[in-house]
Each structure stands twice: as C-alpha cells, then as structure tokens.
Design a protein around this motif. Structure first.
Motif: not given
Lengths: 343, 530
Positions: A39-60
């Motif tokens: 399904i086209p939903v990104d679980p990482v976004l659900a955790v870090v929120g849409e404002r997260a910097p890319p490195e936080v996104y990647e680490a999560t």
C-alpha cells in the motif's frame, strides 16, 4: 510397539490440527504483511512526521528495518512472533502486545453483551417466525431483521445517542465510563463490568452498564437480525421432518415439540452461526466503536492500517485469527456435547 | 430453562434501570473532548504533533516562556534572565532558584544543559530547531555548558538574530527535563527516550497520570507550581472522533470543552444558553502550490493568473465560515513580521488576459493533489470551478494524507493543495520553508522545505531569507520579513489563501481557557470554573 502405534494414531488428529493451524496463521500473516508493504503509505513518515530532515528519515528507516529486502523483513517478523514478540507499535510507542491487552477486553466486553442480547432475542423470534411462517409474526420478525441489516449502524448509533442519552438521559454517553471515572478501577481483566464488581464499586459498575447498554443494543440488533433469520430457516427445515409429525401424533404438547425436539436438533448449526456472528462482532464493530468512542480492537486495527503501522495491524490480525480459530474449535467442542453422534 | 430466562430478564431490567447520568463534571476537574489520535510520543525531544504540543505546554517548563494572555513578548521561565554577549554568539541564562521537578528533584543548570544536549544528541525530528544554531551531537558537550549550578551558557556558530534564538527556546524541544530521573531509566544510550515516550519527567503545572493512545490522557495538578497553583485538580483529555458525539457530551455537561466541532455543530451549540464559543487564530495557513518542474506551471504569467482564480472571499463566507479567514502571506498573523495585505481576489478577466500573454488562451489540463479531508475537498472543488472559468480543466487527485504527502515530497505533484503550520514561534520557521531553497537538485532531497518540493529557486529571495535571520534589530528584522512576503506574493509558486481559526465550545462556567493563538499551545493551568 502396538501401544506406540495406538498413541500415534490417537495423536494424529491433533498433529493434523496443529499443522493446519500453523499453515493458516502463516498464510494469514504473509498476506497481511505483503499487502501492508505494497500500500502506498510510508510508515517512516508516520513516525518522523513530514518535516523530518533526510538524515533523521534515513536513520529511522534503518532502525525500522525497512531497508532490508521484503522477504528478509518477513522472516525477521515471523522469527520474532515465534518468540512471543509482536514488535512495537509506531503510533502508540508501546509493545503491540501491551496495546492488544488494552483494546481487546473493551471489544470483548461489548461483543459479549451484544451477542447475549442477540441470542436472547434472536433465537426465540426466529423460532416464532418459523412456527408462524407466512403469518404476521413471521413478517414482523422479517421487517425487524431487514431494518437491522439495512440501516447504517453509524446513523442508528447517533440517533440512539441523541434520543436516549441527549434527550432522555436514560443512558451514559460515548465512552466506556463517565470520563472522570477514568483509572479509578484497578485493572484486573480489563473488562470494566467485571473489574468494578471485583473492586466492589457499584457506582462505577452502574456507570459502566449505563454506557455499554446502548452500543451493545446496537451491535446486538445486527447479530439478532442474522441469528433470527438463520434460526428461522433451520427450524423450517426441521418442522417439516417426519419425526416432528411422529412426536405430534404421540400427543406431545406443541411447546415441547417445538422448543425441545425441533430446537434441540437445530442447536448444532445454530451454535456455529452464533459463534461466527460473535467473532465478526469482535473485529467488525469499527463504526460502532467510532460513534461511541469505544477504544476497541476494530478501531485500533483501522487506525493502524491507515498509518501503515504494520506491527500493530499484524498483531491485531493474529488476535482476530486466533479468535476465529478458537471459536471454531469451541463450537466443535460444543457439538460433541449437544450432539451425541459427534462424541 | 425457565430459571435462566427469568435471570436474564431480571438482569436486563437491572441494566435498563441503571442509567443514572451525572449532570455536570466536578468543579475542580476539567474534561476536554478533542481528537488526540496524532499523539505518538510524549518525549519533548521527539514530540512534534498538535496534541503533543498542548500536552507539553502544561507538563513542562522551558527556559523562556510566553504569557498566555499576551503571546507576543517573551517572559522568564525556568531562566529568570538572559543575555547575549557582544560577540553575538555567546548566550548566558540565569536559572531561577528553588524550582522542583514533579519527582522532587531540584532544577539546576545541569538539568537544563542535559535537556538541550539530549535533544541535540537524540536527533529526533524537531531537533533541527536547536541544531540550526550549529549544535551537533559531537560538539554539544562543548558548546552547551553549565558555568555553575544556576548559570547556563551556549555558543552558536553564527551571530543570529537574538530574537530568533530566544523564540526557538520557547518551543517544546527546549523543555527542561528531569535529568536524574531520566538517567535512572536510560537504556542503551537512549537518554531515557524509550521510557519517556509514554511518561512525564517535567516541572510544569501538571504531571501525567496516564496516557492511553487514541483514548485519553489524564493530568494531575503538581503540588506547588511556581506560577501559582492551578485551579483544576485534574485534566482529562478524551479522544472523541465524532463531532456530533463531542457536541452531545458538551450539551449534556459530561465534558467542559469540545475542541473539534464542525461548523454545523458550532452553529447549533451557539443557540444553547449554557454554552459559549470562543474563537482564536491558529498558526496554520492553507495554500496551493504550483510545481515549477511542470512546464506550464513554471510560466510566471500562469502562476500569477492562478492566484487570481481562487474565490478567497466566497469560500470564507460560505463553507469555510468560522474555520478560516482570508490571509495571503506565509507568516501567520500575530507573528513577528506579519503582513496584512491581501492583494489577490477572484478576477477571471485578469486571469484570462494573463493566460493569453502566457500563450494559453484556452487554458490547459492540470491535476490538483489533495487529501481526503472535507474542508480541503471543498476548497479543491471551488478551485476546480473557478479555474474552469478561465478554461483550465483541473482534475482532483484524492488520497489519504500520507499518500498525497508522499507524492508532494517526491515532487511528483502538479498543483498541491494543503496546509502548513509553523514549527516554532519565530518568522524564520515559515520563511525557511516557503522561501529558502539553497539546492534545487533532486538529489539534495530538502524535503522539509516547500520551496524545494515545488522546485522553486530564487537567489534573491534566498539571500533575503538568510539576511533576515541574522538581523539584530527586531524592528528591522520584521520589515525584512514583510518585504520577503511581498516578493513571494508577486512571484512565488504559492497561492496562500487562508489562515485557520479555531472555535472552542465550552460550558458557560469555564473561563480562562487559552488556546495559544498561532503557536497552538493550549493552557490548562489558567482555567477556572465557577
């Protein structure tokens, strides 16, 4: 040696049962897992929120293990489940097991009361409909059933709240208790009706009853509609059989013929129907849970699903699966008691 | 069989007659109906959601605070005074003496230092609010220090506007946490994050009793709060998904405040003599953005034309009444540098002329990406109508919030319709998102910036944004932001349409409930009930 064979033969049905359970669960998990991943939903976004910097996104993403191939992720998940670890929910920041322990009793309590209502009213009215087939009691039951099937629970729930809570004040509002009672009963089973009795606090018990009555009546109405239709058709089949005529000819009272002989023979399929309707209430009461702000399993799984909180969805799926399997086994077991031939 | 039936009937009767319903909530307890399903963590270093901000505001103290009754000027918090040295990078804070955490541990400079370092080192989403001053997990120990038990000093990497630094310190990320307590619960170097996600370790007016996700959180009044004892002994914030259920609870007196009522329900409760409705501005602006990767949309004439094709007035006067006001600049009203000019209104002739100049006299087809929320769909449909009047055939691409956002962040949209709220109470937050894009390549992945998401790169605007954030003089700084906003109105790919307002309905006996304006942090400790 013979003894060993005998034991093995005895054990065979159980082994077969276990194997089929294993395959069922594995299949259930695999399907849920892979649907969840496509399904086209990104679980990482659900955790870090849409404002997260890319490195936080990647680490999560890495920490969640989403960088590994799908099949490996699935393998890891199964491995954890086999060790009794259902993972962490992204949305609640707690172990899924703990969440399930919290939400299942709420649903269980509601579905149980609803099913009791459904059976108490549904079975007798189904019997009456069959006995008076084609005449007004039958039509009445049919109409009530039709309304139960076709009126959206959402609307019915809101209207019920508006009337019985808003206008008349007979019952409690949305929620399992008046809000400020929250946390005042020590949790034992998680079912407030039982916990408040254990604690001996009658005011909370009464409050809980006033809150559960309306949603359970709503849900009970739906299972009532189903149960009474099924009872009617089972009974019609029985009432046309020769043994019924025999019983009547033997001079038995009509009541005994209907309620003991016919209904007794209907019990076996009826138990399956009731068990299935019960199970469907456990996972299928999302709308009722929403209207009545009832923090149950259906609401939990739905919220988790739209946020791609897959550990929570899978955990919920396992529970629902177990309930279905468990109820099937339970009704098998009841068969053996009700129907001597199955012993 | 008979006995059983009798028993069942008896218990049914018992159940039916049990419905005694309490008329009002207790006088010293505040009960709020809200939607709190966005809460995912209670750790101040991690929380970044609307509900979480409100929770944080009542459970934690920060170095610098805002006055709930006058949100502009900064007030002393845990720090009783502060100053910046002449070098423009060394900030010193004097910590108020005699403060205590809920645990009983005293608050010292060491707790403050621990809190700030912890937020930087944990590297959770909101950490950028602090790391934009040049703090990194590696240098935090050296840059943020306690000079003694009641003095904190930190050194930024550039001489930023002091107002920028101070404003950021009012954000939840700068909450002071109980270092002693957290160290007891630390696990594998997580600074107690795993523990604090579901618990509290603060010094605010309230402490957490329990949080059940998607259901409720309950706060208890902390013993002696240095700002004065809160009137409400406990606060219950209950998740009620349905507006109509919230309304029923409010009308019956089972809740004191309903926070998420639809405009219809607001209109209905306004007729109830026991209920009052209070409005407040929120920080969120609603806008649509035109992806500059798209050949047609990158034409400046087309961008300008579309800004004349939204029925700003019409929408706020009809279906958005009571939810939004017309506002066309990227800083929410009440922020430093707010701009009140609304230069655009629906003008089909002007838009047509602009489209003709651009070479699209007959319009063009375009896709509007929007999430399936009611107000947004209605706005999208209104845009669809007004666009059509200039020949532009807009198709709506509707999905869940997360689906649409995934497209937007990947720069795969054409027109995106959505909302943006500020991250902290300083104008740089929105300037940085809307105006600043230092690297427009796809690989740069500056997904947090709206300018990048729309592939908009304007060197002059970039420079102005960078200059405004280091301007020492606050008045001059405010003027720079106004200029920046005017530039974006002229040539930015954003048509900013509305600013959100929030309407809270409450029982007449409730007073002092402050929803915190554009910073969106409600105050519970100011509430009293008669």
């Amino acid at each position: 040696m013979d003894l060993l064979f005998a034991i093995v033969r005895r054990m065979r049905p159980f082994v077969r049962l276990l194997l089929s359970l294993l395959v069922t669960f594995l299949g259930l998990l695999a399907i849920t897992f892979f649907i969840g991943r496509v399904i086209p939903v990104d679980p990482v976004l659900a955790v870090v929120g849409e404002r997260a910097p890319p490195e936080v996104y990647e680490a999560t993403r890495k920490a969640m293990g989403l960088d590994k191939p799908l099949i490996v992720q699935f393998g890891i998940y199964i491995w954890q489940v086999m060790h009794g670890d259902l993972g962490m929910s992204l949305l609640t920041s707690r172990p899924v097991l703990e969440d399930i322990r919290r939400v299942v009793p709420a649903t269980f309590e509601l579905a149980t009361v609803a099913t009791i209502i459904g059976v108490l009213i549904g079975v007798p009215s189904g019997v009456m409909a069959a006995v008076h087939a084609g005449r007004w009691p039958d039509h009445l039951v049919r109409i009530i059933g039709l309304i139960g099937y076709s009126v959206p629970v959402f609307w019915l729930g809101l209207m019920g709240l508006l009337l019985f809570y808003g206008k008349l004040g007979w019952v409690g509002g949305p929620g399992r208790l008046d809000i400020f009672y929250e946390g005042m009963v020590p949790q034992v089973t998680g079912m407030i009706l039982i916990d408040s009795l254990i604690a001996g606090d009658m005011s909370i018990f009464r409050n809980a009853v006033s809150h559960i009555i309306l949603p359970s009546l709503m849900l009970g109405y739906y299972s009532l509609a189903y149960i009474s239709r099924m009872t009617r058709s089972f009974m019609l089949e029985q009432l046309g059989q020769e043994y019924i005529t025999t019983a009547r000819v033997k001079g038995m009272s009509e009541a005994r013929v209907i309620w003991v002989h016919a209904l007794g023979n209907v019990m076996v399929p009826l138990i399956t129907v009731i068990a299935l309707s019960y199970a469907s209430l456990l996972e299928g009461s999302v709308l009722t849970e929403t209207v009545f702000a009832w923090p149950g399993l259906g609401f939990y799984i739905t919220t988790a699903l739209v946020s791609a909180d897959m550990s929570a969805v899978l955990g919920g799926t396992i529970v629902v699966g177990m309930v279905f399997v468990g109820l099937n086994l339970f009704s098998d077991f009841l068969y053996r008691i009700v129907d001597p031939r199955a012993r | 069989m008979k006995k059983k039936a009798l028993f069942c009937a008896a218990s049914l009767v018992a159940m039916l007659s049990a419905g005694t319903v309490q008329a009002a909530t207790p006088a010293d307890i505040l009960v709020i109906a809200d939607k709190i399903d966005d809460l995912i963590s209670l750790d101040p270093a991690e929380l970044f959601e609307f509900s979480a901000y409100e929770y944080n505001n009542n459970v934690y103290d920060k170095l610098i605070a805002l006055d709930p009754n006058n949100l502009g000027p900064l007030k002393p918090g845990v720090a009783e005074s502060w100053k910046v040295a002449d070098d423009g990078v060394t900030y010193t804070f004097k910590i108020r003496k005699g403060l205590k955490f809920h645990s009983g541990n005293p608050i010292t400079a060491h707790d403050v230092v621990y809190s700030l370092r912890r937020a930087v080192k944990l590297k959770k989403t909101p950490s950028f609010i602090l790391t934009q001053f040049g703090f990194t997990p590696e240098n935090a120990d050296e840059k943020i220090k306690a000079l003694d038990d009641y003095t904190v000093q930190f050194v930024t990497n550039k001489p930023y506007a002091p107002s920028f630094v101070y404003n950021c310190l009012t954000a939840p990320i700068a909450s002071v946490v109980d270092s002693k307590l957290l160290k007891e619960h630390e696990k594998d170097g997580d600074f107690g994050n795993g523990w604090l996600k579901t618990r509290s370790a603060g010094s605010g007016a309230y402490k957490l009793r329990v949080w059940k996700p998607n259901e409720i959180y309950v706060l208890d009044r902390a013993g002696d709060y240095w700002r004065g004892k809160a009137a409400m002994k406990a606060v219950f914030v209950r998740h009620i998904e349905e507006s109509s259920s919230q309304r029923l609870l409010l009308e019956k007196g089972d809740v004191d405040i309903a926070r998420k009522l639809t405009p219809d329900d607001i209109a209905a409760v306004q007729k109830n003599p026991d209920i009052k409705v209070e409005s407040d501005l929120k920080g969120r602006v609603m806008y649509f953005a035109m992806n500059q990767k798209n050949k047609i949309l990158s034409n400046p004439k087309v961008v300008e034309a579309l800004k004349y094709l939204a029925d700003y007035e019409g929408m706020t006067k009809s279906f958005l009444r009571g939810q939004y006001i017309v506002h066309q600049a990227f800083l929410p009203l009440t922020y430093l540098g707010e701009l009140k000019d609304n230069p655009f209104s629906l003008n089909v002739d002007k838009a047509k002329a602009l489209l003709k100049e651009a070479g699209y006299p007959d319009g063009f087809p375009v896709k509007i990406y929007v999430r399936n929320a009611q107000d947004r769909l209605e706005i999208a449909q209104s845009l669809q109508n007004t666009f059509a009047r200039a020949g532009i055939k807009a198709e709506l691409v509707v999905g869940t919030g997360k689906q649409i956002l995934t497209q937007y962040r990947a720069r795969k949209h054409e027109i995106y319709l959505g909302a943006w709220g500020p991250d902290y109470p300083d104008p740089h937050t929105n300037a940085d998102s809307f105006a600043h894009n230092p690297d427009n390549r796809d690989e740069a992945k500056l997904t947090g910036k709206l300018a990048w998401r729309n592939s908009w790169y304007d060197p002059e605007v970039n420079k102005l944004t960078e200059a405004a954030v280091v301007e020492k003089d606050a008045a001059k700084r405010a003027e720079m932001y106004r200029e920046l906003q005017r530039k974006l109105q002229q040539r930015g790919p954003f048509a900013i349409m509305f600013q959100e307002i929030i309407q809270s309905a409450m029982r007449k006996n409730v007073s002092g409930f402050v929803t915190g304006g554009a910073i969106s942090q409600a105050y519970y400790w100011t509430v009293t009930k008669k």
